[in-house]
Design a protein around this motif. Sequence first.
Motif, PDB file in Angstrom:
ATOM      1  N   HIS A  50      16.707  25.230  14.281  1.00 14.37           N
ATOM      2  CA  HIS A  50      16.739  24.977  12.549  1.00 14.37           C
ATOM      3  C   HIS A  50      17.225  26.506  11.807  1.00 14.37           C
ATOM      4  CE1 HIS A  50      15.597  21.015  13.224  1.00 14.37           C
ATOM      5  NE2 HIS A  50      14.268  21.043  13.238  1.00 14.37           N
ATOM      6  N   SER A  51      16.261  27.362  12.346  1.00 16.28           N
ATOM      7  CA  SER A  51      16.629  28.939  11.730  1.00 16.28           C
ATOM      8  C   SER A  51      17.786  29.328  11.993  1.00 16.28           C
ATOM      9  CB  SER A  51      15.404  29.809  12.524  1.00 16.28           C
ATOM     10  OG  SER A  51      14.175  29.224  12.295  1.00 16.28           O
ATOM     11  N   VAL A  54      20.236  27.185   9.450  1.00 17.10           N
ATOM     12  CA  VAL A  54      19.882  27.699   7.974  1.00 17.10           C
ATOM     13  C   VAL A  54      20.321  28.878   7.840  1.00 17.10           C
ATOM     14  CG1 VAL A  54      18.185  27.787   6.174  1.00 17.10           C
ATOM     15  CG2 VAL A  54      17.997  25.791   7.482  1.00 17.10           C
ATOM     16  N   TYR A 114      11.628  26.313   9.445  1.00 19.45           N
ATOM     17  CA  TYR A 114      12.366  27.199  10.085  1.00 19.45           C
ATOM     18  C   TYR A 114      11.833  28.473   9.281  1.00 19.45           C
ATOM     19  CZ  TYR A 114      14.507  26.632   5.198  1.00 19.45           C
ATOM     20  OH  TYR A 114      14.662  26.470   3.796  1.00 19.45           O
ATOM     21  N   ASN A 119      15.149  31.943   3.371  1.00 17.64           N
ATOM     22  CA  ASN A 119      14.839  31.509   1.995  1.00 17.64           C
ATOM     23  C   ASN A 119      14.847  32.389   0.887  1.00 17.64           C
ATOM     24  OD1 ASN A 119      14.328  28.679   2.394  1.00 17.64           O
ATOM     25  ND2 ASN A 119      12.498  29.117   3.353  1.00 17.64           N
ATOM     26  N   ASN A 285      14.302  27.830  -1.105  1.00 21.82           N
ATOM     27  CA  ASN A 285      13.991  26.900  -0.027  1.00 21.82           C
ATOM     28  C   ASN A 285      14.748  25.513  -0.591  1.00 21.82           C
ATOM     29  OD1 ASN A 285      11.695  28.704  -0.011  1.00 21.82           O
ATOM     30  ND2 ASN A 285      10.978  27.232   1.566  1.00 21.82           N
ATOM     31  N   ARG A 288      18.839  25.943  -0.117  1.00 25.22           N
ATOM     32  CA  ARG A 288      18.998  26.049   1.339  1.00 25.22           C
ATOM     33  C   ARG A 288      19.112  24.498   1.953  1.00 25.22           C
ATOM     34  NH1 ARG A 288      20.827  30.478   0.404  1.00 25.22           N
ATOM     35  NH2 ARG A 288      19.975  32.332   1.054  1.00 25.22           N
ATOM     36  N   LEU A 289      18.007  23.767   1.542  1.00 28.62           N
ATOM     37  CA  LEU A 289      17.886  22.418   2.226  1.00 28.62           C
ATOM     38  C   LEU A 289      18.992  21.549   1.481  1.00 28.62           C
ATOM     39  CD1 LEU A 289      14.335  21.597   2.613  1.00 28.62           C
ATOM     40  CD2 LEU A 289      15.776  21.909   4.382  1.00 28.62           C
ATOM     41  N   ARG A 292      22.165  22.312   2.980  1.00 30.06           N
ATOM     42  CA  ARG A 292      22.373  21.445   4.512  1.00 30.06           C
ATOM     43  C   ARG A 292      22.486  20.042   4.294  1.00 30.06           C
ATOM     44  NH1 ARG A 292      24.808  23.111   7.642  1.00 30.06           N
ATOM     45  NH2 ARG A 292      24.040  21.354   8.947  1.00 30.06           N
TER      46      ARG A 292
END
Length: 322
Positions: A50-51, A54, A114, A119, A285, A288-289, A292
């Motif tokens: 995940h890291s 992202v 992640y 973030n 945060n 970023r989500l 995605r």
Amino acid sequence: MSQPQQTTEDPSRLAEFEARVARGETIEPKDWMPERYRKQLVRMMSQHAHSEIVGMLPEGNWITRAPSLRRKMSLLAKVQDEAGHGLYIYCGTETLGVDRHELIQQLLNGTAKYSSIFNYPTLSWADIGAIGWLVDGAAIVNQTMLAKASYGPYARAMVRICKEENFHKRQGYEIMATLSAGTAAQKRMAQDALNRWWWPSLMMFGPHDSASSNSDELMRWGVKRKSNDELRQRFINLTIAQANAIDLTIPDPVLAFDEATGNWTTGPIDWDEFWRVVKGNGPCNRERLEARRRAHEEGEWVRSAAAAYAVKRARDDTSEAA
């Protein structure tokens, strides 16, 4: 520090497994392993994958704004590498009986973790240099140890990933060195980026050993070879010399060299900030989500087309065989 969950595995099989790990043997997917070992690997590897995914976002934001064609091509290649790293590790989790689509859904749902470093915003071109130098530099220190992990698929993925991460670090360090040697404004830009990324980079190694609920177990089973604090100290020692070489100042007023240990000692890390970001309340945060989720939705047609093509190929192959 919280204690690891108690296992109900067959004691004789568990003892044999731990003896294999102690001898430095590699554990492969078809080998017997404790359920707790499998779960720890899935947790750790999915967080790592995940890291990588992202981590494409803060740098991808600068591809069209890179200051030259050379820089643009280098950054584009780096972001592409990170997508590949995520794919390698997701594939590794599938050897543990986990569907990558399940893991990706957990990321999109906001229930998966992640690295907190991704973030933070990238405010200037120097931030791309700082990420390459500091963030990828910290990743190399950690992942070099993971290349010796007891679980074969994870360790083998790390060998290739570390080679590529070394290019990324050199790319970032070159950007910072160029800015530092440039105009006064460019040097200020480089120093500002270092000031903002230094402490989050130290947080990348996780909480102090005394506050880590997983490190002891992961080290006993050979997944990790060194503790969070040991890896953080190695990164600090390496990076301070690199900063001095390009005439940048580490933003720590109490930084000092300990002659007795040969280590640099730093001021306290703001762990309140670390946990705030980990729990979803960092500067970016939600951004970023959302990015995605949007990319996942917009890519649905590609996944559907690929699936339809795979069905067609399978049907054509069956017809030819008949």
